[in-house]
Design an enzyme around this catalytic site. Sequence first.
Site, short mmCIF file in Angstrom:
data_model
loop_
_atom_site.label_atom_id
_atom_site.label_comp_id
_atom_site.label_asym_id
_atom_site.label_seq_id
_atom_site.Cartn_x
_atom_site.Cartn_y
_atom_site.Cartn_z
N CYS A 24 7.69 -3.46 5.74
CA CYS A 24 8.10 -4.82 6.00
C CYS A 24 6.98 -5.51 6.75
O CYS A 24 6.12 -4.87 7.33
CB CYS A 24 9.34 -4.86 6.89
SG CYS A 24 10.79 -4.15 6.13
N GLY A 50 6.09 -6.29 1.62
CA GLY A 50 7.47 -6.26 1.14
C GLY A 50 7.72 -7.40 0.18
O GLY A 50 7.37 -8.54 0.48
N ASN A 124 10.05 -4.20 11.54
CA ASN A 124 9.22 -3.37 10.68
C ASN A 124 9.28 -1.95 11.22
O ASN A 124 8.87 -1.72 12.37
CB ASN A 124 7.78 -3.89 10.68
CG ASN A 124 6.82 -3.04 9.87
OD1 ASN A 124 5.62 -3.12 10.06
ND2 ASN A 124 7.32 -2.23 8.96
N GLY A 125 9.78 -1.03 10.40
CA GLY A 125 9.90 0.36 10.85
C GLY A 125 11.22 0.94 10.39
O GLY A 125 11.88 0.37 9.51
N TYR A 264 -4.02 2.88 3.21
CA TYR A 264 -3.47 2.17 2.04
C TYR A 264 -2.70 0.88 2.32
O TYR A 264 -2.91 -0.13 1.66
CB TYR A 264 -2.57 3.14 1.26
CG TYR A 264 -1.79 2.49 0.15
CD1 TYR A 264 -2.43 1.96 -0.97
CD2 TYR A 264 -0.40 2.38 0.22
CE1 TYR A 264 -1.71 1.34 -1.99
CE2 TYR A 264 0.32 1.77 -0.80
CZ TYR A 264 -0.34 1.25 -1.90
OH TYR A 264 0.36 0.65 -2.89
#
Length: 481
Positions: A24, A50, A124-125, A264
């Site tokens: 996210c 996302g 985010n997580g 990445y």
Amino acid sequence: MATMRRLIPLKPSFPPADKFRDECGVFGIFQHPEAANLAYLGLHALQHRGQESAGIVSSNGGAMRACLGMGEVSEVFSRESLEMLKGDRAIGHVRYSTAGQSNLINAQPLKISSHRGEIAVCHNGNLVNADEVRRRLEREGSIFSTTSDTEVILHLIAKSRQDAVEDAVVDALRQVKGAYSLAFLTRDRMIGVRDPFGFRPLSLGRLEGATILTSESCALDLIDGEFLRDVQPGEVVVVTKEGMTSSFPFEKTPVRQCIFEHVYFSRPDSRVFGRSVSLVRKRLGAELAREHPVDADVVVAVPDSGTYAALGFSDESGIAFEAGLVRNHYIGRTFIEPEQAIRHFGVKLKLNPVRELLEGKRVVLVDDSIVRGTTSRKIVSMVKSAGALEVHMRISCPPTVGPCYYGVDTPNRGELIAATHSVDEICRHIHATSLAYLSLEGMLRASGGGDPEPFCTACYTNDYPIEFPEQQRAQMELPGS
Ligand code: SF4
């Protein structure tokens, strides 16, 4: 003549299906008259993190306004919806679901009304103990309206006995375990938090007196904002009209930043965990060339994510870099597949080899990872069909052998080819002339610049910094075990 008829109601995977999926992206801005417009632009820059849903909540200190929807940022927001999001503060989110289903109720920011007023949050997580906390809260009478792990944080804040909202946030976060980079919006403040391990990135920026929180610095570049610094692991920043305060209220733990952000996930033009992502990727490629040299004529990247590692490999080895594979960035949301069978149609739609650069050449093909092996096999075959004499596959990280529990969507361990096959077996499976991966030490050297390694490497080592619950252990099982 073959008829064109099969409509595939899927977005062709972006990122590719045979990759780990991003998690996210969060963005927040406080004290700017164009807060929602800038959040919208910020989310555009974070779109790679996302693509399933997007949302913005804004306020001018009074009632919050929200616009959320399924799809990419350009599909969710319109001129009209942004005009409705008036106010000088806003937080926004792009989501790829890692916990909870992918549907509108789970789109973020999530917002609740409580005795503290309205509170909105972007996350985010992934919380590893969210199910356990949720069951406890439900037993105590809480009613959840989403299946997202993030909602437990809001319920814990609402129940906290602390007076100040930032103390309630800390109280809530002390009860959860896992990965979180968060942006909260309340009536009069924006709060940014990074978990003590620092799994996910979060940066602070500034624009014309406004304070900005963003998952990656590339969002600041787009809006001409200034990068200030990373929010530190375990740090809580509270932004009000009076300024910003910072504190470190959590118990100290070893820092474990997700190394795959460098390999990445993050955009190469971002600065993440204090380092330029593109430079780290070039160093990964250079380490790879030193560890696994090969006699070849050209270095070719699997674009886009393999590009910087391939450039690093080329610099170090002295073998010329050629853009021998071209990526098509403009694949629509739906497309037609001809009835006539086309070999490797899905991969061909995204990548096309340049015959003139590959024919008769010994090629070093550089990619950032092999997940299931299916895509790598097709790409190797495509490069060979374009006339390459040899294809030496080089991967800019170690073999991926374990799933992620900290906010990245990964296949189960049994689906990861490196968890069940040796490097030689994978090489044979993808039909490469040779295959080599960067060592763990090489990856850490390239990512940390020689510093002690403050990284999570669990998907390469199965050494998980936070234990995950027993019911999630199924993801670790190998076929037949
Ligand atoms: Fe990143 Fe892998 Fe650790 Fe997940 S397990 S946080 S993807 S390094």
